[in-house]
Design an enzyme around this catalytic site. Sequence first.
Site, mmCIF file in Angstrom:
data_model
loop_
_atom_site.group_PDB
_atom_site.id
_atom_site.type_symbol
_atom_site.label_atom_id
_atom_site.label_comp_id
_atom_site.label_asym_id
_atom_site.label_seq_id
_atom_site.Cartn_x
_atom_site.Cartn_y
_atom_site.Cartn_z
ATOM 1 N N LYS A 5 0.831 -1.209 0.000
ATOM 2 C CA LYS A 5 0.000 0.000 0.000
ATOM 3 C C LYS A 5 0.869 1.264 0.000
ATOM 4 C CE LYS A 5 -3.349 2.900 0.614
ATOM 5 N NZ LYS A 5 -4.056 3.399 -0.558
ATOM 6 N N LYS A 13 0.705 11.634 5.622
ATOM 7 C CA LYS A 13 0.885 10.482 6.523
ATOM 8 C C LYS A 13 1.544 9.322 5.780
ATOM 9 C CE LYS A 13 -2.725 7.839 6.909
ATOM 10 N NZ LYS A 13 -3.117 6.482 6.685
HETATM 11 P P1 NAP Z 1 -11.745 9.540 7.583
HETATM 12 O O1 NAP Z 1 -12.913 9.879 6.731
HETATM 13 O O2 NAP Z 1 -10.962 10.639 8.197
HETATM 14 O O3 NAP Z 1 -12.252 8.538 8.747
HETATM 15 C C1 NAP Z 1 -11.406 8.163 9.791
HETATM 16 C C2 NAP Z 1 -12.139 7.228 10.744
HETATM 17 O O4 NAP Z 1 -11.243 6.872 11.811
HETATM 18 C C3 NAP Z 1 -13.386 7.835 11.399
HETATM 19 O O5 NAP Z 1 -14.377 6.848 11.524
HETATM 20 C C4 NAP Z 1 -12.856 8.243 12.774
HETATM 21 O O6 NAP Z 1 -13.840 8.308 13.777
HETATM 22 C C5 NAP Z 1 -11.924 7.099 13.057
HETATM 23 N N1 NAP Z 1 -10.959 7.387 14.120
HETATM 24 C C6 NAP Z 1 -9.895 8.218 14.066
HETATM 25 N N2 NAP Z 1 -9.216 8.216 15.233
HETATM 26 C C7 NAP Z 1 -9.882 7.344 16.039
HETATM 27 C C8 NAP Z 1 -9.670 6.893 17.367
HETATM 28 N N3 NAP Z 1 -8.640 7.323 18.101
HETATM 29 N N4 NAP Z 1 -10.560 6.024 17.895
HETATM 30 C C9 NAP Z 1 -11.600 5.576 17.159
HETATM 31 N N5 NAP Z 1 -11.856 5.955 15.902
HETATM 32 C C10 NAP Z 1 -11.004 6.831 15.340
HETATM 33 O O7 NAP Z 1 -10.694 8.646 6.789
HETATM 34 P P2 NAP Z 1 -10.895 7.786 5.438
HETATM 35 O O8 NAP Z 1 -10.731 8.682 4.268
HETATM 36 O O9 NAP Z 1 -12.098 6.945 5.587
HETATM 37 O O10 NAP Z 1 -9.559 6.882 5.504
HETATM 38 C C11 NAP Z 1 -9.453 5.812 6.433
HETATM 39 C C12 NAP Z 1 -8.117 5.087 6.176
HETATM 40 O O11 NAP Z 1 -8.102 4.580 4.829
HETATM 41 C C13 NAP Z 1 -6.878 5.965 6.323
HETATM 42 O O12 NAP Z 1 -5.846 5.190 6.868
HETATM 43 C C14 NAP Z 1 -6.561 6.358 4.878
HETATM 44 O O13 NAP Z 1 -5.184 6.638 4.708
HETATM 45 C C15 NAP Z 1 -6.968 5.099 4.130
HETATM 46 N N6 NAP Z 1 -7.407 5.290 2.736
HETATM 47 C C16 NAP Z 1 -8.203 6.345 2.393
HETATM 48 C C17 NAP Z 1 -8.592 6.477 1.073
HETATM 49 C C18 NAP Z 1 -9.465 7.621 0.641
HETATM 50 O O14 NAP Z 1 -9.550 7.849 -0.580
HETATM 51 N N7 NAP Z 1 -10.112 8.329 1.520
HETATM 52 C C19 NAP Z 1 -8.206 5.553 0.096
HETATM 53 C C20 NAP Z 1 -7.411 4.462 0.499
HETATM 54 C C21 NAP Z 1 -7.018 4.349 1.827
HETATM 55 P P3 NAP Z 1 -14.654 9.696 14.050
HETATM 56 O O15 NAP Z 1 -15.675 9.765 12.968
HETATM 57 O O16 NAP Z 1 -15.223 9.491 15.388
HETATM 58 O O17 NAP Z 1 -13.633 10.805 13.983
#
Ligand code: NAP
Length: 287
Positions: free
Chosen positions: A173, A241
Amino acid sequence: MNKLKIGWAGLGNMGTPMALNILKAGYELTVFNRDKDKEQELIAAGARSAKSLQELASHCDVVFTMLSDDKAVKSVYNETDGLLSGSKTGTLMIDMSTVAPDTSRYLSALCKTKQVSFLDAPVSGSVQPAKEGKLIILVGGEAQDFEKAKPILDVLGKLALYLGTAGAGSSAKLAINYLLGINIQALAETVLFAEQNGISKENMLTIINEGACGNGIIKLKTPAVLNDNFPPAFALKYIVKDLKLAKGAGLNSPLSNPLLNTFEAAAADGLGEEDLMAVIKYLKSSS
Ligand code: NAP
C-alpha cells in the site's frame, strides 16, 4: 443471510460505503464509530450499533477496522477497553487502514497472544471504487485466514491479492501511494507550467487525457482541476501520513523527499482537509 457475524469500526469517508456493501451482501453487521452521528446511515440500512469496541468484538466473528492512522488503530485494538478486550478465541481481525508495516506486524503479534487471527488489508482506490465495491485489496497475514476472508473481501473489492506474511499488505500500500503522490504532483506541476506559457488548463488536460499520459488517476482528478474545487475523497493530510510512513519504511529515492516536502508544506498551508489534488493551489501560490 450469510452466517458470519461481521463487525465494523471506523465509519469515515471509506468505512461507510464499504460497510454498506457488507450489509447489501446479506451479512449481519454491527458497527462502532466514535462520533455516533456517522453510524446513522448504517443503522438506517439495517446494521446494529455496538455500545463499545469490547461489545463489537465479543459479538462478531470477523471485525474490520478502517481508521485514520497508526495511533487510532493501536488505540482501537488495545487490550484494556478496545477490540482485544472483547474478542473470542478464533475471531478474525482485518485492518484495512493505511498504516506502517511495523504496526501491522505489531498488531498481528498482539492478536496472536489472544488466539485471534489478523490480516492487514489496506486498499488501493478511493471513495467511488469503495461505493462500487471495486477496491483493490492488498493482504498480508496467514494464507488460511486470507481464504476465510476472501468471500467478504470480494464484496468490497474487484481484486483481493494475497501478498505474504503480516505487514506485506501495508508495504504494498505504501508503494502504490508513493506512485499516487508522484502522479498528483506531476499533474499539478504540468498544468501550472502550461498555464505559465499561455496554454489553458482545459487544453492541457485534453492533451494529457487524449494521450498515453492520461491515466486513471489523472482522469479522476481532471474535474477538480478544471473547477478549482477539491472536496476530500482522499484528504491531503493522508498522503502526508502515507509518504512519512513510506520514508519510515525505507523509501529514500530521488523523488520521494521533495514529494513529501511539497505535500507537508501544502498541509501546513491549511490544505490538509481538502483533497490531495489541492496541492495545485499550494504550488500555484508558492511559485
Ligand atoms: P476519515 O474519513 O478521516 O475517517 C477516519 C475514521 O477513523 C473515522 O471513523 C474516525 O472516527 C476514526 N478514528 C480516528 N481516530 C480514532 C480513534 N482514536 N478512535 C476511534 N476511531 C477513530 O478517513 P478515510 O478517508 O475513511 O480513511 C481511512 C483510512 O483509509 C486511512 O488510513 C486512509 O489513509 C486510508 N485510505 C483512504 C482512502 C481515501 O480515498 N479516503 C483511500 C485508500 C485508503 P470519528 O468519525 O469518530 O472521527
